[in-house]
Design an enzyme around this catalytic site. Structure first.
Site, PDB file in Angstrom:
ATOM      1  N   SER A   1      27.131  13.092   5.633  1.00 26.56           N
ATOM      2  CA  SER A   1      26.405  13.024   6.891  1.00 26.56           C
ATOM      3  C   SER A   1      25.059  13.743   6.762  1.00 26.56           C
ATOM      4  O   SER A   1      24.294  13.481   5.853  1.00 26.56           O
ATOM      5  CB  SER A   1      27.272  13.593   8.011  1.00 26.56           C
ATOM      6  OG  SER A   1      26.756  13.273   9.279  1.00 26.56           O
TER       7      SER A   1
ATOM      8  N   ASP B   1      31.074   2.721  11.587  1.00 18.04           N
ATOM      9  CA  ASP B   1      30.700   4.131  11.684  1.00 18.04           C
ATOM     10  C   ASP B   1      29.850   4.316  12.935  1.00 18.04           C
ATOM     11  O   ASP B   1      28.746   3.777  13.021  1.00 18.04           O
ATOM     12  CB  ASP B   1      29.926   4.529  10.429  1.00 18.04           C
ATOM     13  CG  ASP B   1      29.580   6.010  10.371  1.00 18.04           C
ATOM     14  OD1 ASP B   1      29.609   6.676  11.424  1.00 18.04           O
ATOM     15  OD2 ASP B   1      29.264   6.494   9.270  1.00 18.04           O
TER      16      ASP B   1
ATOM     17  N   HIS C   1      33.411   7.795  10.372  1.00 15.15           N
ATOM     18  CA  HIS C   1      32.310   8.540   9.769  1.00 15.15           C
ATOM     19  C   HIS C   1      32.761   9.494   8.660  1.00 15.15           C
ATOM     20  O   HIS C   1      31.938  10.198   8.085  1.00 15.15           O
ATOM     21  CB  HIS C   1      31.603   9.335  10.878  1.00 15.15           C
ATOM     22  CG  HIS C   1      30.324   9.977  10.463  1.00 15.15           C
ATOM     23  ND1 HIS C   1      29.279   9.279   9.876  1.00 15.15           N
ATOM     24  CD2 HIS C   1      29.900  11.271  10.554  1.00 15.15           C
ATOM     25  CE1 HIS C   1      28.283  10.111   9.629  1.00 15.15           C
ATOM     26  NE2 HIS C   1      28.638  11.321  10.025  1.00 15.15           N
TER      27      HIS C   1
END
Length: 266
Positions: free
Chosen positions: A96, A220, A248
């Site tokens: 991320s 996602d 995610h």
């Protein structure tokens, strides 16, 4: 401040290995998010795990609103860690937002990292109608997100965890994310979330000179597939792979596929 304590650093695996793997977690998580991935690399790599300041078991007193008003503060922390541990031949796996901290580190501190793996990362989360860029969020959505965080942070964390994790047939995954998300001090979580969701590093992408792997999941909520395509197009010497899991957090929901993707790239 001692950097080992500041970032709750753990070095595991083959300590004599010439190659190093660094794993960096995303927002609302800590280093344990990679617990199903790291065992596959422990015999051949030195492995470095750490918690980002403001979360996990990192030193709370190290958090500074000024230093972390943008994620450049975390890219600097990464440089601190690499220098303090005298790491060489580093492949950086950033989940991320940490994917972008690794990317920024590679540009502003050249030579510290040799390869980049961007796991569910985005250079900009906000749509940009001017040039047709789709990041996944508009201003209305982000305003609603921050209002929810500020109104009742823990209720927001419980709801957001389910949306971000997906995998409704395994509710324990979302519950675990909700626990680590809820453990963050709300004011810090809100500031870091704003730094993340309003970032824009699209102009930095062409400056990346390292071999880069972009890993994309399906469905996602934070990073739509078009974003990973954008990364592959704009980062020289990059390639993209998709893992067949929703949400995610592929390192949690599909660790075997993530392991295979990393091994193939290495």
């Amino acid at each position: 401040m001692d950097i080992i304590a500041r970032n709750h650093i753990h070095v595991i695996g083959n300590l004599d290995a010439p190659q190093t793997l660094m794993f960096a977690h995303g927002f609302g998580l800590d280093q344990t998010t990679f617990s199903k991935v790291t065992p596959s690399f422990e015999s051949d790599y030195k492995i470095v795990l750490f918690d980002n300041v403001g979360g996990g078991k990192a030193e709370m007193k190290a958090y500074s609103p000024k230093r972390y008003e943008s994620i450049h503060g975390y890219a600097t922390d990464l440089a601190d860690i690499i220098q303090a541990l005298e790491l060489k031949h580093v492949t950086f796996v950033g989940h991320s937002v940490s994917g972008m901290t690794g990317l920024l580190n590679s540009i502003h501190y050249p030579g510290m990292i040799e390869k980049l793996i961007l796991l569910g990362s985005s250079p900009r989360y906000l749509n940009d109608p001017k040039d047709g860029y789709i990041g996944g969020f508009d201003h209305l959505a982000l305003n609603g997100l921050f209002e929810a965080m500020e109104g009742n942070y823990h209720a927001w964390a419980a709801g957001f965890s389910k949306l971000a994790m997906r995998n409704e047939d395994r509710p324990e995954l979302a519950n675990a994310f909700a626990d680590t998300l809820s453990a963050i001090r709300p004011d810090i979580a809100i500031q870091v979330a704003k730094a993340i969701f309003y970032l824009d590093y699209r102009e930095e992408l062409p400056k990346v000179t390292l071999p880069t792997l972009v890993v994309q999941t399906t469905n996602d909520i934070a990073v739509p597939a078009v974003v990973s395509e954008y990364l592959e197009t704009h980062i020289p010497n990059s390639r993209r792979t998709q893992v067949q899991t929703e949400g995610h957090f592929p390192q949690v929901s599909a660790p075997t596929e993530v392991i295979a993707a990393i091994q193939s790239f290495l």
